[in-house]
Design a protein around this motif. Structure first.
Motif, PDB file in Angstrom:
ATOM      1  N   PHE A 188      32.672 -34.346 -91.424  1.00 54.52           N
ATOM      2  CA  PHE A 188      32.878 -34.501 -92.870  1.00 54.52           C
ATOM      3  C   PHE A 188      32.725 -33.185 -93.630  1.00 54.52           C
ATOM      4  O   PHE A 188      33.024 -33.138 -94.822  1.00 54.52           O
ATOM      5  CB  PHE A 188      31.896 -35.537 -93.432  1.00 54.52           C
ATOM      6  CG  PHE A 188      32.237 -36.946 -93.050  1.00 54.52           C
ATOM      7  CD1 PHE A 188      33.237 -37.637 -93.709  1.00 54.52           C
ATOM      8  CD2 PHE A 188      31.548 -37.567 -92.022  1.00 54.52           C
ATOM      9  CE1 PHE A 188      33.553 -38.936 -93.363  1.00 54.52           C
ATOM     10  CE2 PHE A 188      31.855 -38.871 -91.669  1.00 54.52           C
ATOM     11  CZ  PHE A 188      32.858 -39.556 -92.329  1.00 54.52           C
ATOM     12  N   LYS A 189      32.268 -32.150 -92.969  1.00 53.34           N
ATOM     13  CA  LYS A 189      32.109 -30.859 -93.659  1.00 53.34           C
ATOM     14  C   LYS A 189      33.462 -30.384 -94.157  1.00 53.34           C
ATOM     15  O   LYS A 189      34.456 -30.478 -93.478  1.00 53.34           O
ATOM     16  CB  LYS A 189      31.491 -29.824 -92.727  1.00 53.34           C
ATOM     17  CG  LYS A 189      30.025 -30.066 -92.510  1.00 53.34           C
ATOM     18  CD  LYS A 189      29.367 -28.926 -91.811  1.00 53.34           C
ATOM     19  CE  LYS A 189      27.876 -29.217 -91.763  1.00 53.34           C
ATOM     20  NZ  LYS A 189      27.173 -28.273 -90.958  1.00 53.34           N
ATOM     21  N   GLY A 190      33.486 -29.910 -95.355  1.00 53.15           N
ATOM     22  CA  GLY A 190      34.728 -29.426 -95.940  1.00 53.15           C
ATOM     23  C   GLY A 190      35.433 -30.456 -96.807  1.00 53.15           C
ATOM     24  O   GLY A 190      36.335 -30.108 -97.561  1.00 53.15           O
ATOM     25  N   LEU A 191      35.034 -31.740 -96.708  1.00 53.01           N
ATOM     26  CA  LEU A 191      35.620 -32.747 -97.587  1.00 53.01           C
ATOM     27  C   LEU A 191      34.978 -32.656 -98.967  1.00 53.01           C
ATOM     28  O   LEU A 191      33.776 -32.487 -99.084  1.00 53.01           O
ATOM     29  CB  LEU A 191      35.386 -34.161 -97.046  1.00 53.01           C
ATOM     30  CG  LEU A 191      36.196 -34.618 -95.845  1.00 53.01           C
ATOM     31  CD1 LEU A 191      35.861 -36.071 -95.526  1.00 53.01           C
ATOM     32  CD2 LEU A 191      37.683 -34.477 -96.077  1.00 53.01           C
ATOM     33  N   THR A 192      35.803 -32.787 -99.985  1.00 50.53           N
ATOM     34  CA  THR A 192      35.273 -32.791-101.342  1.00 50.53           C
ATOM     35  C   THR A 192      34.742 -34.196-101.658  1.00 50.53           C
ATOM     36  O   THR A 192      35.026 -35.158-100.938  1.00 50.53           O
ATOM     37  CB  THR A 192      36.379 -32.450-102.362  1.00 50.53           C
ATOM     38  OG1 THR A 192      37.355 -33.499-102.334  1.00 50.53           O
ATOM     39  CG2 THR A 192      37.031 -31.107-102.050  1.00 50.53           C
TER      40      THR A 192
ATOM     41  N   THR B 161      38.046 -41.265-101.962  1.00 50.73           N
ATOM     42  CA  THR B 161      39.329 -41.788-101.493  1.00 50.73           C
ATOM     43  C   THR B 161      39.138 -42.554-100.188  1.00 50.73           C
ATOM     44  O   THR B 161      39.739 -43.612 -99.988  1.00 50.73           O
ATOM     45  CB  THR B 161      40.346 -40.644-101.300  1.00 50.73           C
ATOM     46  OG1 THR B 161      40.524 -39.974-102.546  1.00 50.73           O
ATOM     47  CG2 THR B 161      41.675 -41.158-100.787  1.00 50.73           C
ATOM     48  N   LEU B 162      38.295 -42.045 -99.318  1.00 51.82           N
ATOM     49  CA  LEU B 162      37.979 -42.756 -98.072  1.00 51.82           C
ATOM     50  C   LEU B 162      37.361 -44.113 -98.361  1.00 51.82           C
ATOM     51  O   LEU B 162      37.731 -45.119 -97.745  1.00 51.82           O
ATOM     52  CB  LEU B 162      37.003 -41.948 -97.213  1.00 51.82           C
ATOM     53  CG  LEU B 162      37.568 -40.849 -96.335  1.00 51.82           C
ATOM     54  CD1 LEU B 162      36.446 -40.079 -95.663  1.00 51.82           C
ATOM     55  CD2 LEU B 162      38.494 -41.438 -95.291  1.00 51.82           C
ATOM     56  N   ILE B 163      36.437 -44.141 -99.285  1.00 53.37           N
ATOM     57  CA  ILE B 163      35.756 -45.399 -99.625  1.00 53.37           C
ATOM     58  C   ILE B 163      36.759 -46.415-100.162  1.00 53.37           C
ATOM     59  O   ILE B 163      36.806 -47.561 -99.715  1.00 53.37           O
ATOM     60  CB  ILE B 163      34.629 -45.166-100.652  1.00 53.37           C
ATOM     61  CG1 ILE B 163      33.513 -44.333-100.014  1.00 53.37           C
ATOM     62  CG2 ILE B 163      34.082 -46.491-101.170  1.00 53.37           C
ATOM     63  CD1 ILE B 163      32.504 -43.812-101.014  1.00 53.37           C
TER      64      ILE B 163
END
Length: 151
Positions: free
Chosen positions: A122-126, A132-134
């Motif tokens: 998940f590193k790098g995800l804003t 958006t994933l949720i």
């Protein structure tokens, strides 16, 4: 060894029925004398019961089969949610599960398979991408059963 523990181990290593190696299939559930449900996993030539894989050389007797294992069979006692909660490598994924209000779903009985990315993935995800994933992934692929209330 404590006699109660020994009895429990033996009860959970004996099935109520005679099952040969060729009768085992992936996804099958087997019930032990102790009442535990054990899952069968078959991958290529490996046949595993829960966490333990068989060693070649099963033997048939007049009244049953003997299947040999390197380890004790240990059925899981935790829900998927509890497993996620106790492993810090999945804390980001768990926070998404919590934000999507899926704790109940992953705590109930069922036969689920989760492909869980580690925190590193998940590193790098804003924060926006996580939201958006949720809204997208979690709400699309995990559905809580409807709740009916008598009025």
């Amino acid at each position: 060894m404590d006699q109660r523990i020994l009895k429990l181990i033996l009860q959970n290593h004996i099935l109520k029925v005679k099952v040969g190696l060729n009768e085992l299939y992936n996804g099958q559930f087997l019930e032990t004398l102790g009442g535990k449900k054990l899952r069968v996993f078959v991958y290529r030539t490996a046949v595993c019961i829960e966490n333990s894989c068989m060693i070649r050389g099963s033997k048939e007797g007049r009244n049953g089969f003997i299947h040999v294992f390197r380890e004790l069979i240990q059925p899981s006692e935790k829900t998927l949610y509890e497993v996620l909660r106790t492993d810090k490598r999945f804390s980001t994924f768990l926070s998404l599960v919590d934000a999507a209000d899926l704790e109940l779903l992953l705590s109930q009985e069922g036969a689920w398979t989760l492909f869980v990315p580690t925190n590193e993935a998940f590193k790098g995800l804003t924060e926006k991408e996580k939201q958006t994933l949720i809204r997208g992934y979690f709400s699309r692929y995990f559905h809580q059963p409807p709740c009916y209330v008598d009025l």
